[in-house]
Motif scaffolding. Sequence first.
Motif, PDB file in Angstrom:
ATOM      1  N   PRO A 174       6.626   2.459  42.833  1.00 32.41           N
ATOM      2  CA  PRO A 174       7.153   3.826  42.683  1.00 32.41           C
ATOM      3  C   PRO A 174       7.710   4.127  41.287  1.00 32.41           C
ATOM      4  O   PRO A 174       7.790   5.284  40.898  1.00 32.41           O
ATOM      5  CB  PRO A 174       8.252   3.912  43.747  1.00 32.41           C
ATOM      6  CG  PRO A 174       7.853   2.913  44.768  1.00 32.41           C
ATOM      7  CD  PRO A 174       7.198   1.796  43.997  1.00 32.41           C
TER       8      PRO A 174
ATOM      9  N   TRP B 123       4.668   9.284  39.432  1.00 31.42           N
ATOM     10  CA  TRP B 123       5.264  10.319  40.277  1.00 31.42           C
ATOM     11  C   TRP B 123       4.613  10.296  41.661  1.00 31.42           C
ATOM     12  O   TRP B 123       5.288  10.418  42.681  1.00 31.42           O
ATOM     13  CB  TRP B 123       5.102  11.692  39.631  1.00 31.42           C
ATOM     14  CG  TRP B 123       5.416  12.829  40.552  1.00 31.42           C
ATOM     15  CD1 TRP B 123       4.535  13.736  41.064  1.00 31.42           C
ATOM     16  CD2 TRP B 123       6.702  13.176  41.098  1.00 31.42           C
ATOM     17  NE1 TRP B 123       5.190  14.621  41.900  1.00 31.42           N
ATOM     18  CE2 TRP B 123       6.525  14.285  41.930  1.00 31.42           C
ATOM     19  CE3 TRP B 123       7.979  12.636  40.970  1.00 31.42           C
ATOM     20  CZ2 TRP B 123       7.567  14.887  42.624  1.00 31.42           C
ATOM     21  CZ3 TRP B 123       9.012  13.241  41.666  1.00 31.42           C
ATOM     22  CH2 TRP B 123       8.802  14.357  42.475  1.00 31.42           C
TER      23      TRP B 123
ATOM     24  N   GLN C  47       5.992   7.505  43.663  1.00 31.36           N
ATOM     25  CA  GLN C  47       7.364   7.828  44.081  1.00 31.36           C
ATOM     26  C   GLN C  47       7.359   8.757  45.280  1.00 31.36           C
ATOM     27  O   GLN C  47       8.101   8.560  46.244  1.00 31.36           O
ATOM     28  CB  GLN C  47       8.129   8.506  42.934  1.00 31.36           C
ATOM     29  CG  GLN C  47       8.589   7.594  41.851  1.00 31.36           C
ATOM     30  CD  GLN C  47       9.347   8.344  40.778  1.00 31.36           C
ATOM     31  OE1 GLN C  47       9.893   9.425  41.015  1.00 31.36           O
ATOM     32  NE2 GLN C  47       9.378   7.776  39.580  1.00 31.36           N
ATOM     33  N   LEU C  48       6.540   9.789  45.198  1.00 31.28           N
ATOM     34  CA  LEU C  48       6.471  10.777  46.274  1.00 31.28           C
ATOM     35  C   LEU C  48       5.990  10.131  47.575  1.00 31.28           C
ATOM     36  O   LEU C  48       6.598  10.314  48.627  1.00 31.28           O
ATOM     37  CB  LEU C  48       5.531  11.902  45.852  1.00 31.28           C
ATOM     38  CG  LEU C  48       5.612  13.228  46.547  1.00 31.28           C
ATOM     39  CD1 LEU C  48       7.022  13.788  46.537  1.00 31.28           C
ATOM     40  CD2 LEU C  48       4.657  14.211  45.884  1.00 31.28           C
TER      41      LEU C  48
ATOM     42  N   ALA D 163       6.152   7.032  48.422  1.00 25.77           N
ATOM     43  CA  ALA D 163       7.147   6.062  48.896  1.00 25.77           C
ATOM     44  C   ALA D 163       8.259   6.733  49.694  1.00 25.77           C
ATOM     45  O   ALA D 163       8.892   6.096  50.536  1.00 25.77           O
ATOM     46  CB  ALA D 163       7.733   5.293  47.715  1.00 25.77           C
ATOM     47  N   LYS D 164       8.472   8.021  49.471  1.00 26.79           N
ATOM     48  CA  LYS D 164       9.516   8.753  50.199  1.00 26.79           C
ATOM     49  C   LYS D 164       9.082   9.137  51.600  1.00 26.79           C
ATOM     50  O   LYS D 164       9.901   9.602  52.392  1.00 26.79           O
ATOM     51  CB  LYS D 164       9.936   9.991  49.403  1.00 26.79           C
ATOM     52  CG  LYS D 164      10.660   9.630  48.117  1.00 26.79           C
ATOM     53  CD  LYS D 164      11.047  10.856  47.330  1.00 26.79           C
ATOM     54  CE  LYS D 164      11.744  10.439  46.035  1.00 26.79           C
ATOM     55  NZ  LYS D 164      12.096  11.591  45.213  1.00 26.79           N
ATOM     56  N   GLY D 165       7.791   8.967  51.895  1.00 26.96           N
ATOM     57  CA  GLY D 165       7.306   9.207  53.247  1.00 26.96           C
ATOM     58  C   GLY D 165       6.636  10.550  53.439  1.00 26.96           C
ATOM     59  O   GLY D 165       6.776  11.467  52.626  1.00 26.96           O
TER      60      GLY D 165
ATOM     61  N   LYS E  48       8.734  13.921  53.345  1.00 25.31           N
ATOM     62  CA  LYS E  48       9.088  14.404  52.006  1.00 25.31           C
ATOM     63  C   LYS E  48       7.860  15.014  51.322  1.00 25.31           C
ATOM     64  O   LYS E  48       7.980  16.029  50.631  1.00 25.31           O
ATOM     65  CB  LYS E  48       9.667  13.268  51.159  1.00 25.31           C
ATOM     66  CG  LYS E  48      10.127  13.711  49.793  1.00 25.31           C
ATOM     67  CD  LYS E  48      11.274  14.702  49.891  1.00 25.31           C
ATOM     68  CE  LYS E  48      11.803  15.076  48.518  1.00 25.31           C
ATOM     69  NZ  LYS E  48      12.845  16.099  48.601  1.00 25.31           N
ATOM     70  N   CYS E  49       6.703  14.401  51.531  1.00 21.14           N
ATOM     71  CA  CYS E  49       5.473  14.953  50.959  1.00 21.14           C
ATOM     72  C   CYS E  49       5.187  16.342  51.529  1.00 21.14           C
ATOM     73  O   CYS E  49       4.794  17.250  50.793  1.00 21.14           O
ATOM     74  CB  CYS E  49       4.304  14.009  51.226  1.00 21.14           C
ATOM     75  SG  CYS E  49       4.441  12.418  50.392  1.00 21.14           S
TER      76      CYS E  49
ATOM     77  N   LYS F   5       7.637  18.843  50.011  1.00 20.80           N
ATOM     78  CA  LYS F   5       7.273  19.191  48.637  1.00 20.80           C
ATOM     79  C   LYS F   5       6.087  20.143  48.623  1.00 20.80           C
ATOM     80  O   LYS F   5       6.052  21.085  47.844  1.00 20.80           O
ATOM     81  CB  LYS F   5       6.971  17.912  47.843  1.00 20.80           C
ATOM     82  CG  LYS F   5       6.793  18.151  46.372  1.00 20.80           C
ATOM     83  CD  LYS F   5       8.065  18.657  45.730  1.00 20.80           C
ATOM     84  CE  LYS F   5       7.838  18.851  44.239  1.00 20.80           C
ATOM     85  NZ  LYS F   5       8.831  19.727  43.631  1.00 20.80           N
TER      86      LYS F   5
END
Length: 101
Positions: A18, A22, A25-26, A28-30, A33-34, A37
């Motif tokens: 991550p 970017w 990272q996105l 990895a937040k699950g 969260k995707c 966003k």
Amino acid sequence: MTLNDLYATILARKNADPNSSWTAQLLAKGPEKCAEKFGEEAVEAIIEAVKDDKSALTNEAADVLYHLLVMLAARDVPFTDVLDVLAQRQSKSGIAEKAGR
């Protein structure tokens, strides 16, 4: 770059560190969260469309497409499956297709 190329890049970064990108990272937040966003970017695109700011809308549309593909990858939905659905729908009128759902 095509959307297929972009999706392949997103998939390649799915298991990356991550701290390296970017996209990683996105992801990895699950998936939640995707999805969040993606929703934020869609709202921003709507705002720019209403304001009739073509340049800003163009940029937001790119963000929407990118975040849609990230959301699909987060839920392991192949982009080719989405393209297959679009191809199936293309053979019908929009009105007939919607009535069949």
